[in-house]
Structure formats: C-alpha cells, structure tokens
Write an enzyme that holds these catalytic residues in place. Structure first.
Site, PDB file in Angstrom:
ATOM      1  N   GLU A   1      28.185 -14.765  -3.296  1.00  0.00           N
ATOM      2  CA  GLU A   1      28.525 -14.189  -1.993  1.00  0.00           C
ATOM      3  C   GLU A   1      28.048 -15.090  -0.849  1.00  0.00           C
ATOM      4  OE1 GLU A   1      30.133 -11.138  -1.020  1.00  0.00           O
ATOM      5  OE2 GLU A   1      30.850 -10.984  -3.073  1.00  0.00           O
TER       6      GLU A   1
ATOM      7  N   ASP B   1      36.987  -4.874  -5.349  1.00  0.00           N
ATOM      8  CA  ASP B   1      35.727  -5.343  -5.923  1.00  0.00           C
ATOM      9  C   ASP B   1      34.646  -5.106  -4.873  1.00  0.00           C
ATOM     10  OD1 ASP B   1      33.953  -6.798  -7.724  1.00  0.00           O
ATOM     11  OD2 ASP B   1      34.067  -8.450  -6.310  1.00  0.00           O
ATOM     12  N   SER B   2      33.395  -5.365  -5.264  1.00  0.00           N
ATOM     13  CA  SER B   2      32.311  -5.223  -4.282  1.00  0.00           C
ATOM     14  C   SER B   2      32.366  -6.338  -3.245  1.00  0.00           C
ATOM     15  CB  SER B   2      30.965  -5.263  -4.999  1.00  0.00           C
ATOM     16  OG  SER B   2      30.766  -6.553  -5.560  1.00  0.00           O
TER      17      SER B   2
ATOM     18  N   CYS C   1      36.485  -5.283 -10.859  1.00  0.00           N
ATOM     19  CA  CYS C   1      35.020  -5.283 -10.833  1.00  0.00           C
ATOM     20  C   CYS C   1      34.550  -4.697 -12.156  1.00  0.00           C
ATOM     21  CB  CYS C   1      34.555  -4.407  -9.671  1.00  0.00           C
ATOM     22  SG  CYS C   1      32.786  -4.094  -9.648  1.00  0.00           S
TER      23      CYS C   1
ATOM     24  N   HIS D   1      32.589 -12.060 -10.385  1.00  0.00           N
ATOM     25  CA  HIS D   1      32.030 -13.130  -9.542  1.00  0.00           C
ATOM     26  C   HIS D   1      31.715 -14.392 -10.354  1.00  0.00           C
ATOM     27  CE1 HIS D   1      31.272  -9.970  -6.549  1.00  0.00           C
ATOM     28  NE2 HIS D   1      30.880 -10.895  -5.686  1.00  0.00           N
TER      29      HIS D   1
ATOM     30  N   CYS E   1      31.501 -10.341 -15.264  1.00  0.00           N
ATOM     31  CA  CYS E   1      31.401  -9.964 -13.854  1.00  0.00           C
ATOM     32  C   CYS E   1      32.409 -10.860 -13.154  1.00  0.00           C
ATOM     33  CB  CYS E   1      29.992 -10.218 -13.318  1.00  0.00           C
ATOM     34  SG  CYS E   1      29.877 -10.082 -11.512  1.00  0.00           S
TER      35      CYS E   1
HETATM   36  N1  DGL Z   1      32.092  -8.437  -9.259  1.00  0.00           N
HETATM   37  C1  DGL Z   1      31.532  -7.226  -9.685  1.00  0.00           C
HETATM   38  C2  DGL Z   1      31.488  -7.090 -11.171  1.00  0.00           C
HETATM   39  O1  DGL Z   1      32.376  -7.609 -11.801  1.00  0.00           O
HETATM   40  C3  DGL Z   1      30.375  -6.657  -8.903  1.00  0.00           C
HETATM   41  C4  DGL Z   1      29.168  -7.469  -8.750  1.00  0.00           C
HETATM   42  C5  DGL Z   1      28.149  -6.795  -7.870  1.00  0.00           C
HETATM   43  O2  DGL Z   1      28.524  -6.391  -6.779  1.00  0.00           O
HETATM   44  O3  DGL Z   1      26.993  -6.684  -8.284  1.00  0.00           O
HETATM   45  O4  DGL Z   1      30.642  -6.460 -11.740  1.00  0.00           O
END
Ligand code: DGL
Length: 259
Positions: free
Chosen positions: A146, A3-4, A67, A180, A178
């Site tokens: 984050e 993931d990011s 992600c 996150h 997402c």
């Molecule tokens: N967690 C990621 C997603 O599901 C990336 C979020 C990001 O880095 O903007 O899209």
C-alpha cells in the site's frame, strides 16, 4: 469488484485482459485497510457494506470479491445477500496451486485473518485430501504494497523471516493467498528460489468470472467501449498514482467514496 485497497487490482488486470469488453467498477477500501488483522465480524460487516453500495449504485451482474480475507470469512454470507453470482478468489487460487505441484508439498501465504479462518485448509481437504499444505501469515506485506514499496531491503528482510516455514516445508509451489502479494513476487521469488513456482489467484479467478458469465449468457462482447470506474474510500490522488503503476493505463481517474 472490491478489495481492501490495491490488491484486487491484480484480479482486475486479469479480468480486463480476458474480458476486455466488460464494464467494471473497482472499489478499494483504502480508508479501512488492512483487513488482515481485523476480526472476522468486522471484515464481514465491511464486505456487506461494500456489496450493498455496489448493488445500490451500479446494479452489477456479478460481484468479484478480489480479496482473500473477505472471501475466506464472508463469501458464503455475501452470496445470500444478492441475487447475482458472487465470485471469490480462494477456490480458483487453490485449484491453480494443485495443478502445478509435482511433489504434493505446497504452501499458502496470506493475511492473519485468512490463515486463521482455516478456509484454505478446509478447501484443500475437500479438493485434494492428503495434500501437504503449509500455511503462513505474512503480517506487514500488505502495508509495504500500500506504500508502493515492493522491492526494498526492509521488505526483503521481512520476507526472509516470514517465508522461513515455507523453506523448511520444502514446498515446490506457493500460493500468493492475498491479492496484494503478486506485487511482491520478485522479492518472494528471490527468497524462495527459482525452483518454487509462485501461483497467483488472479488469472484463474478471471477464468472463473468468464465461465460464470458464459453460463448465464451475459458475456459482453463489442458494443460501446467499456466503462471502467475506480473508487477509493481513502486518498484518491495516491490511489490514482500507485494504482496506475500497479494496474496500467486503464486506471485514469479515481472517484472518492466516504463511508
Ligand atoms: N488483499 C486482501 C487479501 O487478499 C486484503 C489484505 C489486507 O487488507 O490485509 O487478503
């Protein structure tokens, strides 16, 4: 799995719970997060780079794109890069969403990149034509996560503004599109109200991983204790501290990777 940043840990948690004997390498590209505002070409290039690195250094039997942004824009290309299964989070998440809705009016929130890609909208047309899917981008949510700030007054105010289209659409189920966003579930639920079911793609993705491993006869059961490695391209101390809070005790140490 990658993931990011921290988001994919929601998927990692579900995979560890469902498949406790599997070895796992988690890569969080925290040096280059957020992916959401970046161009599709850039996210695809990052995803390719990570997959190449994972294959070269760990020889995985499967890759999980934990992600949504990378799954939305790069999954098809990543599948052509490697000869192991590549699992994304979009389809598992959307299937879960469609299973829980009663009214057929559903929502999806994600990054700007995910929403702009149109991937969920197309998938919904394919899986359940006629479903009323309202999509909205939530820029800023990822940055709060984050920073480890998941329940502040500021994130609540932002959520009220960004989720207004979902309230207007009178949805009964909302996909956290997402990885996150499950960390913001309490805030999102406070804003949406208890009648709206929040759906995360993590559990269904873990089942998808289990199915794909079972199909190829490669589920790991028993044997030596599994090895789980966590790697970050950013600050490894904060990754370890926050990551442990998000994932749990399995995240005991973080390795550094520099691009
Ligand atoms: N967690 C990621 C997603 O599901 C990336 C979020 C990001 O880095 O903007 O899209």
């Amino acid at each position: 799995m990658f993931d990011s940043g921290f988001g994919g840990l929601t998927v990692a948690r579900a995979v560890i719970d469902l498949l406790p004997d599997e070895n796992l390498v988690y890569f969080g590209d925290t040096d280059r997060y957020p992916y959401g505002p970046r161009s599709h070409a850039e996210v695809t290039a990052f995803a390719r780079e990570i997959v190449d690195w994972l294959v070269a250094t760990h020889d995985p039997k499967m890759i999980v794109v934990a992600c949504n942004t990378a799954s939305a824009v790069a999954l098809a290309e990543l599948e052509t890069l490697v000869d192991v299964p590549v699992i994304g989070v979009l389809e598992p998440g959307l299937r879960s969403l469609l299973q829980v809705t009663i009214t057929g009016r559903v929502g999806m929130i994600g990054t700007v990149g995910t929403v702009a890609s149109g991937a969920y909208q197309q998938l919904s047309e394919r899986l359940a034509p006629g479903t009323a899917l309202t999509c909205a981008a939530c820029p800023g949510f990822v940055e709060f996560v984050e920073r480890g700030e998941t329940e502040s007054e500021q994130v609540h105010v932002l959520a009220e503004r960004l989720l207004a289209p979902m309230q207007e659409a009178k949805i009964d189920a909302l996909l956290l599109g997402c990885t996150h966003y499950p960390f913001l579930a309490r805030t999102i639920s406070d804003v949406m109200g208890r009648d709206v079911v929040l759906v995360s793609s993590a559990d269904e993705t873990a089942f998808e991983v289990q199915r794909a491993l079972a199909e190829s006869g490669s589920v790991r059961v028993g044997g030596t204790p599994p090895v789980r490695r966590f790697v970050s391209s950013g600050d490894i101390d904060s990754f370890a501290r926050l990551g442990r809070r998000f994932l749990g005790p399995e995240l005991d140490r973080v390795e550094a990777h520099q691009w």
